[in-house]
Design a protein around this motif. Structure first.
Motif, PDB file in Angstrom:
ATOM      1  N   PRO A   1       4.968  -1.084  -3.611  1.00 30.67           N
ATOM      2  CA  PRO A   1       6.381  -0.809  -3.322  1.00 30.67           C
ATOM      3  C   PRO A   1       6.593  -0.267  -1.911  1.00 30.67           C
ATOM      4  CG  PRO A   1       5.468   0.870  -4.783  1.00 30.67           C
ATOM      5  CD  PRO A   1       4.412  -0.171  -4.624  1.00 30.67           C
ATOM      6  N   ASN A   2       7.839  -0.239  -1.479  1.00 29.57           N
ATOM      7  CA  ASN A   2       8.176   0.277  -0.153  1.00 29.57           C
ATOM      8  C   ASN A   2       7.643   1.695   0.008  1.00 29.57           C
ATOM      9  OD1 ASN A   2      11.369  -1.281  -0.532  1.00 29.57           O
ATOM     10  ND2 ASN A   2       9.673  -2.007   0.723  1.00 29.57           N
TER      11      ASN A   2
ATOM     12  N   ARG B   1      -1.516   6.256  16.567  1.00 34.30           N
ATOM     13  CA  ARG B   1      -0.840   7.267  15.758  1.00 34.30           C
ATOM     14  C   ARG B   1      -1.469   7.446  14.375  1.00 34.30           C
ATOM     15  NH1 ARG B   1       4.586   8.286  14.919  1.00 34.30           N
ATOM     16  NH2 ARG B   1       4.609   6.595  13.426  1.00 34.30           N
TER      17      ARG B   1
ATOM     18  N   SER C   1       4.602   2.670   0.198  1.00 31.73           N
ATOM     19  CA  SER C   1       3.363   3.022  -0.498  1.00 31.73           C
ATOM     20  C   SER C   1       2.176   3.160   0.458  1.00 31.73           C
ATOM     21  CB  SER C   1       3.058   1.978  -1.581  1.00 31.73           C
ATOM     22  OG  SER C   1       2.987   0.692  -0.991  1.00 31.73           O
TER      23      SER C   1
HETATM   24  N1  LIG Z   1       5.271   9.504  11.487  1.00 32.31           N
HETATM   25  C1  LIG Z   1       5.375   9.654  10.161  1.00 32.31           C
HETATM   26  N2  LIG Z   1       5.584  10.875   9.641  1.00 32.31           N
HETATM   27  C2  LIG Z   1       5.701  11.037   8.314  1.00 32.31           C
HETATM   28  N3  LIG Z   1       5.611  10.049   7.444  1.00 32.31           N
HETATM   29  C3  LIG Z   1       5.394   8.818   7.903  1.00 32.31           C
HETATM   30  C4  LIG Z   1       5.254   8.541   9.288  1.00 32.31           C
HETATM   31  N4  LIG Z   1       5.041   7.217   9.449  1.00 32.31           N
HETATM   32  C5  LIG Z   1       5.041   6.689   8.216  1.00 32.31           C
HETATM   33  N5  LIG Z   1       5.245   7.634   7.281  1.00 32.31           N
HETATM   34  C6  LIG Z   1       5.379   7.462   5.831  1.00 32.31           C
HETATM   35  O1  LIG Z   1       4.231   6.845   5.324  1.00 32.31           O
HETATM   36  C7  LIG Z   1       4.581   6.143   4.140  1.00 32.31           C
HETATM   37  C8  LIG Z   1       3.921   4.782   4.171  1.00 32.31           C
HETATM   38  O2  LIG Z   1       4.588   3.968   5.129  1.00 32.31           O
HETATM   39  P1  LIG Z   1       4.189   2.442   5.319  1.00 32.31           P
HETATM   40  O3  LIG Z   1       4.973   1.944   6.489  1.00 32.31           O
HETATM   41  O4  LIG Z   1       2.734   2.322   5.410  1.00 32.31           O
HETATM   42  O5  LIG Z   1       4.737   1.800   3.981  1.00 32.31           O
HETATM   43  P2  LIG Z   1       4.728   0.294   3.487  1.00 32.31           P
HETATM   44  O6  LIG Z   1       3.955   0.253   2.247  1.00 32.31           O
HETATM   45  O7  LIG Z   1       4.325  -0.620   4.576  1.00 32.31           O
HETATM   46  O8  LIG Z   1       6.264   0.096   3.117  1.00 32.31           O
HETATM   47  P3  LIG Z   1       7.271  -1.176   3.274  1.00 32.31           P
HETATM   48  O9  LIG Z   1       7.028  -2.060   2.115  1.00 32.31           O
HETATM   49  O10 LIG Z   1       8.619  -0.542   3.189  1.00 32.31           O
HETATM   50  O11 LIG Z   1       6.981  -1.809   4.587  1.00 32.31           O
HETATM   51  C9  LIG Z   1       6.088   6.133   4.088  1.00 32.31           C
HETATM   52  O12 LIG Z   1       6.517   7.086   3.153  1.00 32.31           O
HETATM   53  C10 LIG Z   1       6.500   6.523   5.480  1.00 32.31           C
HETATM   54  O13 LIG Z   1       7.735   7.164   5.502  1.00 32.31           O
END
Ligand SMILES: Nc1ncnc2c1ncn2[C@@H]1O[C@H](COP(=O)(O)OP(=O)(O)OP(=O)(O)O)[C@@H](O)[C@H]1O
Ligand SMILES: [Mg+2]
Lengths: 244, 411
Positions: free
Chosen positions: A35-36, A52, A38
């Motif tokens: 999910p988003n 980063r 994750s």
């Molecule tokens: N700089 C940051 N500070 C705090 N939390 C962060 C930071 N960058 C990313 N996150 C958090 O890390 C978590 C994972 O983010 P990620 O982009 O890897 O998700 P994703 O699985 O790719 O989601 P999506 O399907 O929406 O693309 C999220 O809750 C995001 O808000």
């Protein structure tokens, strides 16, 4: 090709990935669901080496070497390539410049033109990269750059989200070319790790394994089609239950 | 045009402005510079000039060994015109003093586009003028290749006070490359240059100026442009090498319907350099258009990047774009875009941005295999790449080459 060992990753001091392990052999393509929020993008970024994303524990072994200490460009030169979910606009730097950078030494007008044609990107080559590109154009542009780069391991972050039905076939073709699908399985050397929400891409690529990521952990590993069915029918809640 | 007797009137007016400071830019003490220089010999064949001198000139786009891609050449060193030649029918190229002798009507063009009492620098040029160039395209004549002009400071501690007049008669097309430079050394010097452009009906002028000074030189150009109906004026200004202090603010007035003015400037301020550059355009006639684009980079110096567009007539259109990049820890860029409209139905806009290179952009290129330095250089090169509409392709290539060459040693 790639072994991820008990990987823990923090972004801005916040731990996002916890103790993630899996491996991809040469010639295999795996897909990553979840999910988003994750942590899927975080995992790919950490493998690519974006500054980063701090690896606080564990290892990333690529072609037998731990690459955690290497810079992103060094990893690119060793054969890792990534298509971004949301690449930045770089004013003044054209799509053509990006493709030339991807080809690296020995780049030529002809080589660039050939790749542009494959990705149906001819009209966009002299625009600033990603500036005013539509969602589908961004996806094609990212894959085109990887085609030019010819990585041994392609990390694709949602290559098909937001792409219409006609273009999805083109995207599928490009990914197949990237991963050498035309070669018989035993000859394939190139590997892929693809993030997908819709699973449309499974109609085009021959994915061997699927993972489900939830709250920064890989909680499930199995046949990608089966995983997709489960998610479609029962949502990620089923995965959560499965965890317990 | 002013009446007879204007020459004396100008001199009188200049005297009243001798201590008038410019509103911006550091005030320069004109007495600290020498004003006389010996007459230098005329060169029938400028390729006979010393190799180092020719190289300095080549760095600012003036080629003396091969002038096959030029339609004329004029070189002023210190106060002397050491060479001038027009190589195309319909194009006139000569020293200003010579032109004044040749054409009695020419004095009417003095101080119309620039006011003689603008400040002490214009006054000083009026009272101590040391030549300058006169370039004119006769009605309907079109240059394929640019005329090249070089203003060269040879003697140390000298003030060069040139007055240039450029006239594009009706329906003509004129391209000019001007290089201003100095002998490569440590001494101080002052360059005061008044340039007045008259773009007649339907004429088109592109003016590409490359400045290449040394760290002790002070520069105060004063430029005015008058553009008549359907006339076009394109200016490209490039300064990427150290200079102690530069302040200039060319003023273009569109007095005829549908006149077009474009200013592009590229500034790189290295540590110790102080630059204040503003382009001003007054849109006084129906349908007049302008675009002012500046790209400023500091690697440690200070830059004021100003722009001013004023719209006073129906259907005028103007856009100002000012982007600044701060590379390194020191240095300052102050962008000051200004718009003034006095009428409904005009269309004036601006965008300005100052900052450092976005880390995300550098990383994007590194992801494709470029090192951090390569990625940064690629982004900077892109930043400095301005597409100049209306510039002949060959000139465009030359300009881009000059920019990239300077970029290599400036960064
Ligand atoms: N700089 C940051 N500070 C705090 N939390 C962060 C930071 N960058 C990313 N996150 C958090 O890390 C978590 C994972 O983010 P990620 O982009 O890897 O998700 P994703 O699985 O790719 O989601 P999506 O399907 O929406 O693309 C999220 O809750 C995001 O808000
Ligand atoms: Mg994501």
């Amino acid at each position: 090709m790639l072994e991820i060992e008990q990987l823990t990753v923090a972004v801005d001091d916040k731990e996002i990935l916890h103790d993630v392990s899996f491996s991809i052999k040469a010639g295999e393509t795996h897909v990553l669901f979840g999910p988003n929020g994750s942590g899927k993008t975080t995992l790919l970024m950490a493998i690519m080496g974006a500054p980063r994303y701090h690896v606080t524990r564990g290892g990333i072994i690529f072609k037998g070497k731990d690459i955690v200490g290497l810079s992103m460009d060094e990893r690119a030169r060793r054969g890792i390539g990534m298509s971004l979910q949301r690449p930045p606009v770089v004013r003044g730097v054209t799509t053509r410049d990006m493709v030339a950078a991807c080809i690296g030494e020995g780049t030529s007008e002809e080589a660039i033109a050939r790749i542009a044609e494959k990705a149906h990107m001819g009209d966009l080559m002299d625009r600033d990269i990603n500036y005013g590109f539509s969602g589908g154009e961004i996806k094609r542009s990212e894959l085109m750059q990887l085609l030019a780069q010819e990585p041994d391991l392609a990390l694709l972050d949602e290559p098909e989200s937001g792409v219409d039905l006609v273009n999805i076939a083109l995207i599928g073709e490009l990914i197949n070319e990237l991963l050498q699908k035309e070669h018989p399985i035993r000859d394939r050397r190139l590997s892929g790790l693809i993030i997908t929400h819709t699973g449309h891409i499974l109609d085009y690529v021959n994915a061997r394994t699927g993972y489900v990521m939830l709250d920064g952990r890989i909680i499930c590993e199995g046949d990608p089609h089966e995983i997709l069915e489960t998610i479609k029918n029962k949502d990620y809640e089923e995965c959560r239950r499965c965890l317990k | 045009m002013p009446e007879i007797g204007s020459a004396k009137a100008a001199t009188d007016k200049a005297k009243t402005a001798l201590s008038k400071q410019a509103p911006v830019g550091e005030d320069i003490d004109l007495n600290k510079y020498g004003h006389s220089a010996e007459e230098l010999p005329y060169q029938d064949d400028p390729s006979q000039l010393p190799v180092e001198t020719k190289q300095r000139m080549l760095d600012v786009g003036v080629t003396l060994d091969d002038n096959s891609q030029r339609s004329g050449t004029i070189i002023q060193m210190d106060h002397s015109i050491v060479h001038s030649l027009a190589m195309q029918e319909g194009i006139e190229v000569m020293g200003t003093n010579h032109a004044l002798e040749k054409y009695d009507w020419l004095s009417d063009y003095f101080w119309n586009a620039v006011a003689v009492d603008t400040d002490k620098y214009t006054a000083h040029v009026e009272l101590n003028q040391s030549n300058g160039y006169f370039i004119r395209a006769l009605p309907g004549s079109k240059t394929v290749y640019p005329v090249q002009a070089c203003l060269y400071l040879a003697r140390g501690n000298l003030a060069q006070n040139v007055h240039n007049i450029i006239i594009a008669e009706e329906g003509s097309e004129l391209h000019i490359i001007t290089g201003c430079t100095t002998a490569s050394r440590e001494e101080a010097g002052l360059h005061l240059g008044v340039s007045e452009f008259y773009i007649k009906r339907g004429a088109k002028v592109s003016f590409t100026m490359i400045h290449n000074w040394t760290p002790e030189i002070e520069v105060r150009p004063r430029t005015g442009i008058i553009v008549e109906e359907n006339g076009v004026f394109l200016s490209n200004y490039v300064i990427m090498k150290p200079v102690r202090s530069l302040q200039t603010s060319p003023l273009a007035r569109c007095v005829g319907d549908n006149a077009v003015v474009r200013f592009n400037s590229i500034l790189v301020a290295t540590p110790g350099s102080s630059m204040d550059l503003g382009s001003r355009v007054i849109l006084d006639a129906k349908g007049a258009k302008t675009e002012i684009i500046s790209r400023a980079i500091t690697t440690g110096g200070d830059i004021f990047a100003r722009g001013y567009i004023e719209g006073n007539a129906p259907e005028v259109k103007g856009h100002l774009e000012c982007r600044g990049l701060i590379l390194g820890k020191e240095g300052m860029i102050h962008a000051i875009p200004e718009l003034k409209g006095t009428l409904a139905g005009i269309d004036l806009s601006h965008e300005a941005a100052v900052g450092k290179i976005a880390e995300e952009e550098v990383e994007y290129l590194m992801m494709r295999g470029l090192t951090r330095d390569e990625a940064t250089a690629t982004i900077v090169r892109g930043f400095l790449r301005v597409d100049i509409e209306g510039l002949p392709p060959q000139l465009h290539v030359e300009l881009q080459r000059a920019i990239e060459a300077s970029q290599e040693d400036a960064m």
